[in-house]
Design an enzyme around this catalytic site. Structure first.
Site, PDB file in Angstrom:
ATOM      1  N   ASP A 236      -5.638  -0.511  -1.866  1.00  0.00           N
ATOM      2  CA  ASP A 236      -6.652  -1.474  -2.512  1.00  0.00           C
ATOM      3  C   ASP A 236      -7.789  -1.936  -2.159  1.00  0.00           C
ATOM      4  OD1 ASP A 236      -5.488  -3.213  -0.699  1.00  0.00           O
ATOM      5  OD2 ASP A 236      -5.965  -4.639  -2.179  1.00  0.00           O
TER       6      ASP A 236
ATOM      7  N   ASP B 252      -4.867   2.397  10.840  1.00  0.00           N
ATOM      8  CA  ASP B 252      -6.228   2.049  11.436  1.00  0.00           C
ATOM      9  C   ASP B 252      -6.595   1.817  12.824  1.00  0.00           C
ATOM     10  OD1 ASP B 252      -8.894   1.871  10.726  1.00  0.00           O
ATOM     11  OD2 ASP B 252      -8.563  -0.343  10.121  1.00  0.00           O
TER      12      ASP B 252
ATOM     13  N   PHE C 293     -13.413   3.633   4.334  1.00  0.00           N
ATOM     14  CA  PHE C 293     -12.759   2.837   3.558  1.00  0.00           C
ATOM     15  C   PHE C 293     -12.199   3.621   2.300  1.00  0.00           C
ATOM     16  CE2 PHE C 293     -11.033  -0.516   0.857  1.00  0.00           C
ATOM     17  CZ  PHE C 293     -10.377  -1.344   1.940  1.00  0.00           C
ATOM     18  N   VAL C 294     -10.816   3.670   2.207  1.00  0.00           N
ATOM     19  CA  VAL C 294     -10.445   4.432   0.872  1.00  0.00           C
ATOM     20  C   VAL C 294      -9.555   3.630  -0.061  1.00  0.00           C
ATOM     21  CG1 VAL C 294     -10.247   6.816   2.032  1.00  0.00           C
ATOM     22  CG2 VAL C 294      -8.333   5.296   2.622  1.00  0.00           C
TER      23      VAL C 294
ATOM     24  N   LYS D 185      -6.332   7.141  10.922  1.00  0.00           N
ATOM     25  CA  LYS D 185      -7.909   7.010  11.170  1.00  0.00           C
ATOM     26  C   LYS D 185      -7.851   6.674  12.744  1.00  0.00           C
ATOM     27  CE  LYS D 185      -9.501   4.042   7.528  1.00  0.00           C
ATOM     28  NZ  LYS D 185     -10.221   2.834   6.957  1.00  0.00           N
TER      29      LYS D 185
ATOM     30  N   GLU E 132       4.055   3.814   5.826  1.00  0.00           N
ATOM     31  CA  GLU E 132       2.960   3.136   5.806  1.00  0.00           C
ATOM     32  C   GLU E 132       2.003   3.944   5.171  1.00  0.00           C
ATOM     33  OE1 GLU E 132       1.328   0.563   5.523  1.00  0.00           O
ATOM     34  OE2 GLU E 132       1.013  -0.254   7.654  1.00  0.00           O
ATOM     35  N   ASP E 133       0.966   3.119   4.583  1.00  0.00           N
ATOM     36  CA  ASP E 133      -0.087   3.966   4.014  1.00  0.00           C
ATOM     37  C   ASP E 133      -1.290   4.486   4.648  1.00  0.00           C
ATOM     38  OD1 ASP E 133      -1.203   1.304   4.732  1.00  0.00           O
ATOM     39  OD2 ASP E 133      -1.986   0.613   2.637  1.00  0.00           O
TER      40      ASP E 133
ATOM     41  N   GLY F  91       0.890  -1.224  -0.054  1.00  0.00           N
ATOM     42  CA  GLY F  91      -0.043   0.008  -0.005  1.00  0.00           C
ATOM     43  C   GLY F  91       0.794   1.257  -0.024  1.00  0.00           C
TER      44      GLY F  91
ATOM     45  N   ARG G  77      -5.169   0.262  -6.733  1.00  0.00           N
ATOM     46  CA  ARG G  77      -3.909   0.746  -6.452  1.00  0.00           C
ATOM     47  C   ARG G  77      -3.332   1.964  -7.418  1.00  0.00           C
ATOM     48  NH1 ARG G  77      -2.027  -2.277  -2.059  1.00  0.00           N
ATOM     49  NH2 ARG G  77      -2.575  -4.615  -2.313  1.00  0.00           N
TER      50      ARG G  77
HETATM   51  P1  5GP Z   1      -4.336  -1.619  11.373  1.00  0.00           P
HETATM   52  O1  5GP Z   1      -3.358  -2.711  11.661  1.00  0.00           O
HETATM   53  O2  5GP Z   1      -3.698  -0.167  11.698  1.00  0.00           O
HETATM   54  O3  5GP Z   1      -5.701  -1.839  11.501  1.00  0.00           O
HETATM   55  O4  5GP Z   1      -4.551  -1.612   9.644  1.00  0.00           O
HETATM   56  C1  5GP Z   1      -3.326  -1.075   8.869  1.00  0.00           C
HETATM   57  C2  5GP Z   1      -3.655  -1.601   7.474  1.00  0.00           C
HETATM   58  O5  5GP Z   1      -4.894  -1.990   7.207  1.00  0.00           O
HETATM   59  C3  5GP Z   1      -3.221  -0.842   6.379  1.00  0.00           C
HETATM   60  O6  5GP Z   1      -1.742  -0.697   6.158  1.00  0.00           O
HETATM   61  C4  5GP Z   1      -4.005  -1.093   5.287  1.00  0.00           C
HETATM   62  O7  5GP Z   1      -3.501  -1.951   4.429  1.00  0.00           O
HETATM   63  C5  5GP Z   1      -5.360  -1.882   5.714  1.00  0.00           C
HETATM   64  N1  5GP Z   1      -6.330  -0.428   5.797  1.00  0.00           N
HETATM   65  C6  5GP Z   1      -6.774  -0.158   6.846  1.00  0.00           C
HETATM   66  N2  5GP Z   1      -7.761   0.920   6.652  1.00  0.00           N
HETATM   67  C7  5GP Z   1      -7.689   0.923   4.980  1.00  0.00           C
HETATM   68  C8  5GP Z   1      -8.716   1.695   4.193  1.00  0.00           C
HETATM   69  O8  5GP Z   1      -9.373   2.440   4.513  1.00  0.00           O
HETATM   70  N3  5GP Z   1      -8.328   1.418   2.963  1.00  0.00           N
HETATM   71  C9  5GP Z   1      -7.484   0.073   2.579  1.00  0.00           C
HETATM   72  N4  5GP Z   1      -7.392  -0.108   1.142  1.00  0.00           N
HETATM   73  N5  5GP Z   1      -6.708  -0.270   3.399  1.00  0.00           N
HETATM   74  C10 5GP Z   1      -6.942  -0.304   4.722  1.00  0.00           C
END
Ligand code: 5GP
Length: 186
Positions: A170, A114, A163-164, A142, A110-111, A54, A176
């Site tokens: 992706d 969350d 969700f983006v 977020k 990181e992208d 990402g 992507r």
């Molecule tokens: P976390 O471990 O913080 O819950 O999740 C991080 C990962 O979840 C990100 O690197 C990404 O791959 C995925 N993710 C979380 N929110 C989104 C979103 O809104 N869109 C997309 N495409 N991926 C997300």
């Protein structure tokens, strides 16, 4: 393959609503690069550690804007199953090739942060690998979704709980390549 091909249409391809335009992304990347540089000492090497897949576009653009010698490496973890639901369990899928972190500032790129589980996992993993100087940079944050406490050092933009996709992000491997960040199914 292009986005309006029949195969993609069969996966219910929707055109995302633009949340962050290409022009806005460019300004965000410039500002984040300036923040990273302002924190960097001249005797420290900068290692950008891109979290695949990402953050690939963000990392490339960031590397080009950083007016300093930069090393690049990649790491891959997984937490998402298919679609928009996270499994909550973070697994390491691909380790960085660079193992010598002495004298280096590691900036994890990181992208999106969350729940914070992936970010926490990555920082713990790098600490275990001997990295002492770790900073965390994310294009999107977020904070309303956090399940574990985590505050990134550099944030491109804070976004609501939507969700983006696009600019590397992706949905089931689609979207992507979009040059903007868009909202899907919201
Ligand atoms: P976390 O471990 O913080 O819950 O999740 C991080 C990962 O979840 C990100 O690197 C990404 O791959 C995925 N993710 C979380 N929110 C989104 C979103 O809104 N869109 C997309 N495409 N991926 C997300």
């Amino acid at each position: 393959m292009c986005y309006n091909s029949e195969s993609i249409m069969n996966t219910s391809y929707l055109t995302p609503e633009i949340l962050i335009s290409s022009k806005q992304l460019d300004a965000i990347v410039s500002r984040v690069a300036d923040e990273i540089l302002a924190d960097c000492r001249s005797d420290t090497e900068l290692l950008l550690l891109c979290v695949l897949k990402g953050a690939a576009m963000f990392t490339s653009d960031l590397a080009k804007k950083l007016d300093a010698p930069v090393m690049l490496d990649y790491i891959k973890v997984s937490s998402y199953g298919s679609g928009t639901k996270s499994s909550g369990v973070v697994r390491l899928e691909y380790e960085p090739a660079i193992r010598d972190f002495a004298g280096k500032r590691v900036v994890v790129v990181e992208d999106i942060v969350d729940t914070g589980r992936t970010a926490r996992f990555l920082c713990e993993y790098l600490t275990d690998c001997g990295a002492a100087d770790i900073k965390f940079c994310t294009l999107l944050d977020k904070p309303s979704r956090r399940e574990v406490e985590f505050v990134p050092d550099y944030v491109g933009m804070t976004i609501p709980n939507k969700f983006v996709v696009g600019y590397g992000l992706d949905y089931n491997e689609h979207y992507r390549g979009l040059p903007y960040v868009g909202l899907l199914n919201n």
